[in-house]
Design an enzyme around this catalytic site. Structure first.
Site, PDB file in Angstrom:
ATOM      1  N   HIS A  21     100.326  92.106  37.204  1.00 39.36           N
ATOM      2  CA  HIS A  21     100.083  93.399  36.557  1.00 39.36           C
ATOM      3  C   HIS A  21      99.842  94.499  37.576  1.00 39.36           C
ATOM      4  O   HIS A  21      99.541  94.238  38.737  1.00 39.36           O
ATOM      5  CB  HIS A  21      98.883  93.314  35.609  1.00 39.36           C
ATOM      6  CG  HIS A  21      97.580  93.022  36.294  1.00 39.36           C
ATOM      7  ND1 HIS A  21      97.267  91.785  36.810  1.00 39.36           N
ATOM      8  CD2 HIS A  21      96.510  93.815  36.564  1.00 39.36           C
ATOM      9  CE1 HIS A  21      96.065  91.820  37.357  1.00 39.36           C
ATOM     10  NE2 HIS A  21      95.575  93.049  37.236  1.00 39.36           N
ATOM     11  N   ASP A  81      97.256  97.704  37.669  1.00 49.35           N
ATOM     12  CA  ASP A  81      96.054  98.016  36.898  1.00 49.35           C
ATOM     13  C   ASP A  81      96.235  99.174  35.923  1.00 49.35           C
ATOM     14  O   ASP A  81      96.712 100.259  36.290  1.00 49.35           O
ATOM     15  CB  ASP A  81      94.872  98.309  37.842  1.00 49.35           C
ATOM     16  CG  ASP A  81      94.326  97.032  38.480  1.00 49.35           C
ATOM     17  OD1 ASP A  81      94.430  95.963  37.848  1.00 49.35           O
ATOM     18  OD2 ASP A  81      93.811  97.110  39.612  1.00 49.35           O
ATOM     19  N   HIS A 104      99.785  92.895  41.189  1.00 50.12           N
ATOM     20  CA  HIS A 104      98.965  91.822  41.758  1.00 50.12           C
ATOM     21  C   HIS A 104      98.691  90.732  40.728  1.00 50.12           C
ATOM     22  O   HIS A 104      98.886  90.926  39.521  1.00 50.12           O
ATOM     23  CB  HIS A 104      97.676  92.362  42.384  1.00 50.12           C
ATOM     24  CG  HIS A 104      96.800  93.128  41.442  1.00 50.12           C
ATOM     25  ND1 HIS A 104      97.096  94.417  41.046  1.00 50.12           N
ATOM     26  CD2 HIS A 104      95.661  92.800  40.800  1.00 50.12           C
ATOM     27  CE1 HIS A 104      96.162  94.847  40.219  1.00 50.12           C
ATOM     28  NE2 HIS A 104      95.277  93.890  40.030  1.00 50.12           N
ATOM     29  N   ARG A 125      84.662  96.374  41.685  1.00 49.84           N
ATOM     30  CA  ARG A 125      85.939  97.091  41.654  1.00 49.84           C
ATOM     31  C   ARG A 125      85.759  98.560  41.301  1.00 49.84           C
ATOM     32  O   ARG A 125      85.009  98.893  40.398  1.00 49.84           O
ATOM     33  CB  ARG A 125      86.895  96.469  40.645  1.00 49.84           C
ATOM     34  CG  ARG A 125      88.306  97.041  40.826  1.00 49.84           C
ATOM     35  CD  ARG A 125      89.275  96.501  39.825  1.00 49.84           C
ATOM     36  NE  ARG A 125      89.261  97.309  38.621  1.00 49.84           N
ATOM     37  CZ  ARG A 125      90.191  97.246  37.676  1.00 49.84           C
ATOM     38  NH1 ARG A 125      91.190  96.387  37.794  1.00 49.84           N
ATOM     39  NH2 ARG A 125      90.119  98.011  36.618  1.00 49.84           N
TER      40      ARG A 125
END
Ligand code: OGA
Ligand code: MN
Length: 275
Positions: free
Chosen positions: A98, A100, A250, A266
């Site tokens: 995907h 993000d 990723h 994150r």
């Protein structure tokens, strides 16, 4: 500052920079250029507090909380999203390719993950170079992709989160409506074209018959995730890794279980609408 390439045309390790106490404008410019050149940057042995991670991220763009708001964020810094795996609370899985939050109208330009506690030898993250994925397609296919739009949807992520023990089955209040993005986007800073579809959020190619669309998306994904297109990051505690969501996808390997503590922080920096 040192720049050491890591993967086949994607990924570089940056040395000689301490992100815990702010960077000068010159260092920021060098990091920014290295980021455009390498798409994924790795900084080792960083002991950055959430505050410093937010400050560093904001040099690139506004730090935003996750749009689904179903995940845990840091008490004092709502823009710091906590990915934790611990006994009885396995982390939500990210073992799918995907980019993000591509289901937003304006997906984040970049994401930064700081490994507070890493599982050495497990939980690697793979990154695919989507410039190379596009550039290595046959000419004719490349040309036809240029006029296509794809639909991106948060529905799958919302279902995953609702089922995940990490969210205690909390229902998602606001699942954003699907959006359309070009299948090939032009990176607003490098000016290069990159393939911008991913198997998790991209639901279909707009206006294409369902089966044909699914076949094309599968083919593009297989092409994009060939070994020669990938940097695989093996995490160590203290690593800070930033990646460009505009030209990479990723995949987080899930080869551990809830008996193995892992803690990541994150942040994301706001980006433009893909064009
Ligand atoms: C993410 C993600 C990967 C990981 O934070 O966007 O996909 O290794 N995480 O936890
Ligand atoms: Mn991700």
């Amino acid at each position: 500052m040192t720049i050491t390439p890591l993967g086949p045309g994607i990924g570089a390790e940056i040395g000689g920079v301490d992100l815990s106490c702010g960077v000068s404008l010159t260092v920021f410019r060098d990091i920014h250029q290295a980021f455009l050149d390498h798409m994924v940057l790795v900084f080792r042995n960083q002991s950055v507090e959430p505050r410093s991670q937010v400050d560093f991220t904001e040099l690139f763009g506004a730090v935003e909380p996750h749009p689904l708001r179903s995940r845990r964020s840091h008490d004092e810094h709502p823009g710091v999203f906590i990915i934790e795996n611990r006994p009885g609370k396995p982390s939500a899985r990210n073992d799918f390719w995907h980019s993000d939050i591509s289901f937003n109208e304006t997906p984040p330009q970049l994401s930064i993950l700081h490994a507070v506690v890493a599982l050495e030898g497990k939980g690697d993250t793979l990154f695919a170079n989507m410039y190379a994925a596009y550039e290595s397609l046959p000419d004719e296919l490349r040309r036809s992709l240029l006029t296509m739009q794809a639909e991106h949807s948060a529905a799958r992520l919302a279902r995953r989160n609702e089922k995940s023990p990490a969210t205690d089955g909390k229902q998602i209040q606001h699942v954003p409506l699907p959006v359309e993005h070009p299948v090939v986007r032009t990176h607003p800073e490098s000016g290069r074209r990159a393939l911008y579809v991913n198997p998790y959020f991209t639901s279909c190619i707009v206006g294409m018959e369902k089966k044909e669309s699914a076949q094309l998306l599968t083919l593009l994904n297989i092409h994009a995730t060939r070994k020669e297109n990938i940097y695989q990051h093996a995490w160590r505690s203290g690593d800070l890794v930033m990646w460009d969501n505009r030209c990479t996808m990723h995949y987080a390997v899930y080869d551990y279980d809830d008996t193995m503590p892992r803690l990541m922080h994150r942040t994301t920096a706001a980006g433009d609408r893909p064009t």
